[in-house]
Scaffold this motif. Structure first.
Motif, PDB file in Angstrom:
ATOM      1  N   VAL A 127       0.713  -1.376  -0.180  1.00 30.75           N
ATOM      2  CA  VAL A 127      -0.655   0.071   0.439  1.00 30.75           C
ATOM      3  C   VAL A 127       0.971   0.886   0.073  1.00 30.75           C
ATOM      4  N   ALA A 128       0.992   1.753  -1.241  1.00 29.86           N
ATOM      5  CA  ALA A 128       1.536   3.372  -1.238  1.00 29.86           C
ATOM      6  C   ALA A 128       0.424   4.603  -0.721  1.00 29.86           C
ATOM      7  N   ILE A 129       1.341   5.396  -0.074  1.00 30.47           N
ATOM      8  CA  ILE A 129       0.909   6.245   1.160  1.00 30.47           C
ATOM      9  C   ILE A 129       1.168   7.414   0.595  1.00 30.47           C
ATOM     10  N   ASP A 130       1.022   8.405  -0.321  1.00 28.80           N
ATOM     11  CA  ASP A 130       1.492   9.660   0.210  1.00 28.80           C
ATOM     12  C   ASP A 130       0.877  11.003   1.238  1.00 28.80           C
ATOM     13  N   ALA A 131       1.918  11.484   1.511  1.00 25.48           N
ATOM     14  CA  ALA A 131       1.505  11.883   2.821  1.00 25.48           C
ATOM     15  C   ALA A 131       2.137  13.727   2.575  1.00 25.48           C
ATOM     16  N   LYS A 132       1.286  14.239   3.336  1.00 22.14           N
ATOM     17  CA  LYS A 132       1.645  15.704   3.108  1.00 22.14           C
ATOM     18  C   LYS A 132       1.409  16.022   4.828  1.00 22.14           C
ATOM     19  N   PHE A 133       1.782  17.385   5.718  1.00 26.97           N
ATOM     20  CA  PHE A 133       2.099  17.349   6.653  1.00 26.97           C
ATOM     21  C   PHE A 133       0.913  18.882   6.671  1.00 26.97           C
ATOM     22  N   ASN A 134      -0.382  18.398   7.382  1.00 30.83           N
ATOM     23  CA  ASN A 134      -1.380  19.687   7.468  1.00 30.83           C
ATOM     24  C   ASN A 134      -1.054  20.553   8.643  1.00 30.83           C
ATOM     25  N   SER A 135      -1.008  21.656   8.749  1.00 29.98           N
ATOM     26  CA  SER A 135      -0.236  21.887  10.006  1.00 29.98           C
ATOM     27  C   SER A 135      -1.717  23.167  10.471  1.00 29.98           C
ATOM     28  N   GLU A 136      -2.962  22.368  10.110  1.00 25.67           N
ATOM     29  CA  GLU A 136      -3.801  22.540  11.607  1.00 25.67           C
ATOM     30  C   GLU A 136      -4.080  21.012  12.391  1.00 25.67           C
ATOM     31  N   TRP A 137      -4.146  19.884  11.667  1.00 26.45           N
ATOM     32  CA  TRP A 137      -4.191  18.471  12.394  1.00 26.45           C
ATOM     33  C   TRP A 137      -2.721  18.582  13.361  1.00 26.45           C
ATOM     34  N   GLY A 138      -1.710  18.951  12.706  1.00 30.62           N
ATOM     35  CA  GLY A 138      -0.042  18.905  13.003  1.00 30.62           C
ATOM     36  C   GLY A 138       0.147  17.385  13.127  1.00 30.62           C
ATOM     37  N   GLU A 139      -0.549  17.115  11.941  1.00 37.50           N
ATOM     38  CA  GLU A 139      -0.104  16.352  11.750  1.00 37.50           C
ATOM     39  C   GLU A 139      -0.302  15.262   9.756  1.00 37.50           C
ATOM     40  N   TRP A 140       0.109  14.539   9.774  1.00 39.48           N
ATOM     41  CA  TRP A 140       0.566  14.250   8.165  1.00 39.48           C
ATOM     42  C   TRP A 140      -1.207  13.774   7.636  1.00 39.48           C
ATOM     43  N   GLU A 141      -1.936  14.520   6.321  1.00 39.20           N
ATOM     44  CA  GLU A 141      -2.522  13.777   5.819  1.00 39.20           C
ATOM     45  C   GLU A 141      -2.348  13.567   4.303  1.00 39.20           C
ATOM     46  N   VAL A 142      -3.431  12.290   4.203  1.00 38.96           N
ATOM     47  CA  VAL A 142      -2.908  11.390   2.886  1.00 38.96           C
ATOM     48  C   VAL A 142      -3.654  12.101   1.277  1.00 38.96           C
ATOM     49  N   TYR A 143      -2.556  11.829   0.347  1.00 38.50           N
ATOM     50  CA  TYR A 143      -3.001  12.960  -1.115  1.00 38.50           C
ATOM     51  C   TYR A 143      -3.407  11.777  -1.692  1.00 38.50           C
ATOM     52  N   THR A 144      -4.329  11.520  -2.850  1.00 34.75           N
ATOM     53  CA  THR A 144      -4.442  10.043  -3.740  1.00 34.75           C
ATOM     54  C   THR A 144      -4.316  10.935  -5.134  1.00 34.75           C
ATOM     55  N   HIS A 145      -4.163   9.917  -6.170  1.00 32.06           N
ATOM     56  CA  HIS A 145      -4.484  10.739  -7.877  1.00 32.06           C
ATOM     57  C   HIS A 145      -3.186  11.662  -7.929  1.00 32.06           C
ATOM     58  N   GLY A 146      -2.329  10.713  -7.978  1.00 28.94           N
ATOM     59  CA  GLY A 146      -0.848  11.076  -7.834  1.00 28.94           C
ATOM     60  C   GLY A 146      -0.731  12.269  -7.261  1.00 28.94           C
ATOM     61  N   GLY A 147      -1.060  12.972  -5.857  1.00 34.32           N
ATOM     62  CA  GLY A 147      -0.405  13.245  -5.192  1.00 34.32           C
ATOM     63  C   GLY A 147      -2.033  14.831  -5.195  1.00 34.32           C
ATOM     64  N   ARG A 148      -2.566  14.642  -6.147  1.00 38.21           N
ATOM     65  CA  ARG A 148      -3.371  16.167  -6.446  1.00 38.21           C
ATOM     66  C   ARG A 148      -4.739  15.996  -5.205  1.00 38.21           C
ATOM     67  N   GLN A 149      -4.946  14.956  -4.698  1.00 39.96           N
ATOM     68  CA  GLN A 149      -6.388  14.863  -4.055  1.00 39.96           C
ATOM     69  C   GLN A 149      -6.059  14.924  -2.778  1.00 39.96           C
ATOM     70  N   SER A 150      -6.365  15.869  -1.597  1.00 39.06           N
ATOM     71  CA  SER A 150      -6.435  15.776  -0.414  1.00 39.06           C
ATOM     72  C   SER A 150      -7.691  15.013  -0.081  1.00 39.06           C
ATOM     73  N   THR A 151      -7.196  13.765   1.497  1.00 42.85           N
ATOM     74  CA  THR A 151      -8.600  12.698   1.328  1.00 42.85           C
ATOM     75  C   THR A 151      -8.765  13.444   3.054  1.00 42.85           C
ATOM     76  N   GLY A 152      -8.519  13.845   3.252  1.00 43.61           N
ATOM     77  CA  GLY A 152      -9.096  14.232   4.766  1.00 43.61           C
ATOM     78  C   GLY A 152      -8.687  12.616   6.013  1.00 43.61           C
ATOM     79  N   ILE A 153      -7.665  11.851   5.460  1.00 43.04           N
ATOM     80  CA  ILE A 153      -6.956  10.867   6.151  1.00 43.04           C
ATOM     81  C   ILE A 153      -6.135  11.695   6.593  1.00 43.04           C
ATOM     82  N   ARG A 154      -5.972  11.052   8.098  1.00 46.66           N
ATOM     83  CA  ARG A 154      -4.470  10.968   8.548  1.00 46.66           C
ATOM     84  C   ARG A 154      -3.906   9.847   7.945  1.00 46.66           C
ATOM     85  N   ALA A 155      -2.323  10.303   7.647  1.00 39.02           N
ATOM     86  CA  ALA A 155      -1.722   9.119   7.852  1.00 39.02           C
ATOM     87  C   ALA A 155      -1.557   7.946   8.206  1.00 39.02           C
ATOM     88  N   LEU A 156      -1.296   8.202   9.677  1.00 39.85           N
ATOM     89  CA  LEU A 156      -1.326   6.899  10.655  1.00 39.85           C
ATOM     90  C   LEU A 156      -1.810   6.110  10.820  1.00 39.85           C
TER      91      LEU A 156
END
Length: 252
Positions: A127-156
Motif C-alpha cells: 500500500v502506497a501512501i502519499d502524505a503531506k503535513f497538515n499544519s491545522e492538524w499538526g500531523e500528516w494527511e493522505v493524498y491520492t491521484h498522484g498527489g493531486r487530491q486531499s482525502t481528509g484521512i490521517r496518514a498514521l
C-alpha cells in the motif's frame, strides 16, 4: 534484523521515466526498460515502477512496458498505478510483477487490499501512501491521484488500517520532501514505522549519501527508495551501500 534495502523508483508517464519536485515540474529521465536493467546490474535490491498518470487518466498500467521491464531484471519488481480490481493485479503479476502497489484505489475501495492479500498473499500487496503535513492538524494527511487530491484521512490511521486489511508493506512518500534532495522526512517515517509492524519503505527527499543512514537509524525505515540521485548519476547504489556498511548498517 533484516538487511536494509535500497530501491530505485521509476515514475513512468507516457512510457518514459520522469522526475519532478513536490510531484510537479516533471522532466524526462530516460527509458524505463533501460534504466531497470541498469539498476539490476548495479546492485539494486528491488525496483518500483509507478505509472504516475494512470489513476488520473483512469486507465490501466502499461502492461507491455511492464513485460519488457520484467524481462530485463532478476530482482523483485513492484508495479503500481491505475490498479482498481484484483483482475488488474492478476494481469500485472502474469506480466512479470512480483508485488502490486496500490494507492488511490485502496482508499476508494479498501476491500481491494484484503481481497488482493487473500488471493496472492500479504507479501504481494504494497500500500502506497502519499502524505503531506497538515499544519491545522499538526500531523500528516493522505493524498491520492498522484498527489493531486486531499482525502481528509490521517496518514498514521490509514497506515494502521492498511496493515489490518492485509498489506504486507507500506511505500511511504513524503510529498513535502519529494524531489527536494534535502533528506527523507524522518519525522513522518518514524511516526509511521512506530505505528505498524510491517516494513516501511521511505520515499522522497534523498539528495546526499548520509540521508540513507539517517532514515534507517533515526526513522527505523526498512528500505529507502530514491529516484533523482540515481537517474541523473549523482551517486550509485553501490556507493550508498558501501557508506552504510562503513556506518554499521547491514545491507544486502
Amino acid at each position: 534484523m533484516l538487511a536494509k534495502r535500497i530501491i530505485p523508483c521509476l515514475d513512468v508517464k507516457d512510457g518514459r521515466v520522469v522526475k519532478g519536485v513536490n510531484f510537479v515540474n516533471l522532466r524526462d529521465a530516460g527509458d524505463p526498460v533501460e534504466l531497470a536493467a541498469t539498476y539490476d546490474r548495479e546492485g539494486a535490491d528491488e525496483l518500483v515502477f509507478l505509472d504516475i498518470s494512470a489513476s488520473v487518466e483512469g486507465r490501466a498500467t502499461m502492461i507491455e512496458v511492464v513485460k519488457r521491464t520484467a524481462g530485463e531484471i532478476t530482482i523483485p519488481f513492484t508495479v503500481g498505478g491505475g490498479i482498481s480490481h484484483v483482475d488488474d493485479m492478476t494481469r500485472l503479476l502474469r506480466a512479470g510483477a512480483d508485488k502490486i502497489g496500490i494507492n488511490t484505489a485502496a482508499i476508494k475501495n479498501k476491500s481491494l487490499v484484503s481481497d488482493g492479500a487473500r488471493r496472492f498473499g500479504s507479501q504481494c500487496i504494497v500500500v502506497a501512501i502519499d502524505a503531506k503535513f497538515n499544519s491545522e492538524w499538526g500531523e500528516w494527511e493522505v493524498y491520492t491521484h498522484g498527489g493531486r487530491q486531499s482525502t481528509g484521512i490521517r496518514a498514521l490511521e490509514w497506515a494502521r488500517e492498511a496493515e489490518k486489511l492485509g498489506a504486507g508493506e507500506l511505500l511511504l512518500t513524503s510529498m513535502d520532501a519529494d524531489g527536494t534532495k534535502d533528506g527523507f522526512d524522518v519525522k513522518l517515517t518514524a511516526a509511521v514505522s512506530n505505528s505498524v509492524g510491517i516494513p516501511v519503505i521511505a520515499s522522497g527527499g534523498a539528495g546526499l549519501i548520509q540521508h540513507f543512514h539517517e532514515v534507517f537509524e533515526e526513522a527505523r525505515a526498512d528500505a529507502a527508495l530514491a529516484a533523482t540521485i540515481f537517474h541523473y548519476k549523482e551517486m550509485t547504489i553501490q556507493e550508498v551501500k558501501e557508506d552504510l556498511r562503513k556506518k554499521g548498517v547491514e545491507v544486502r
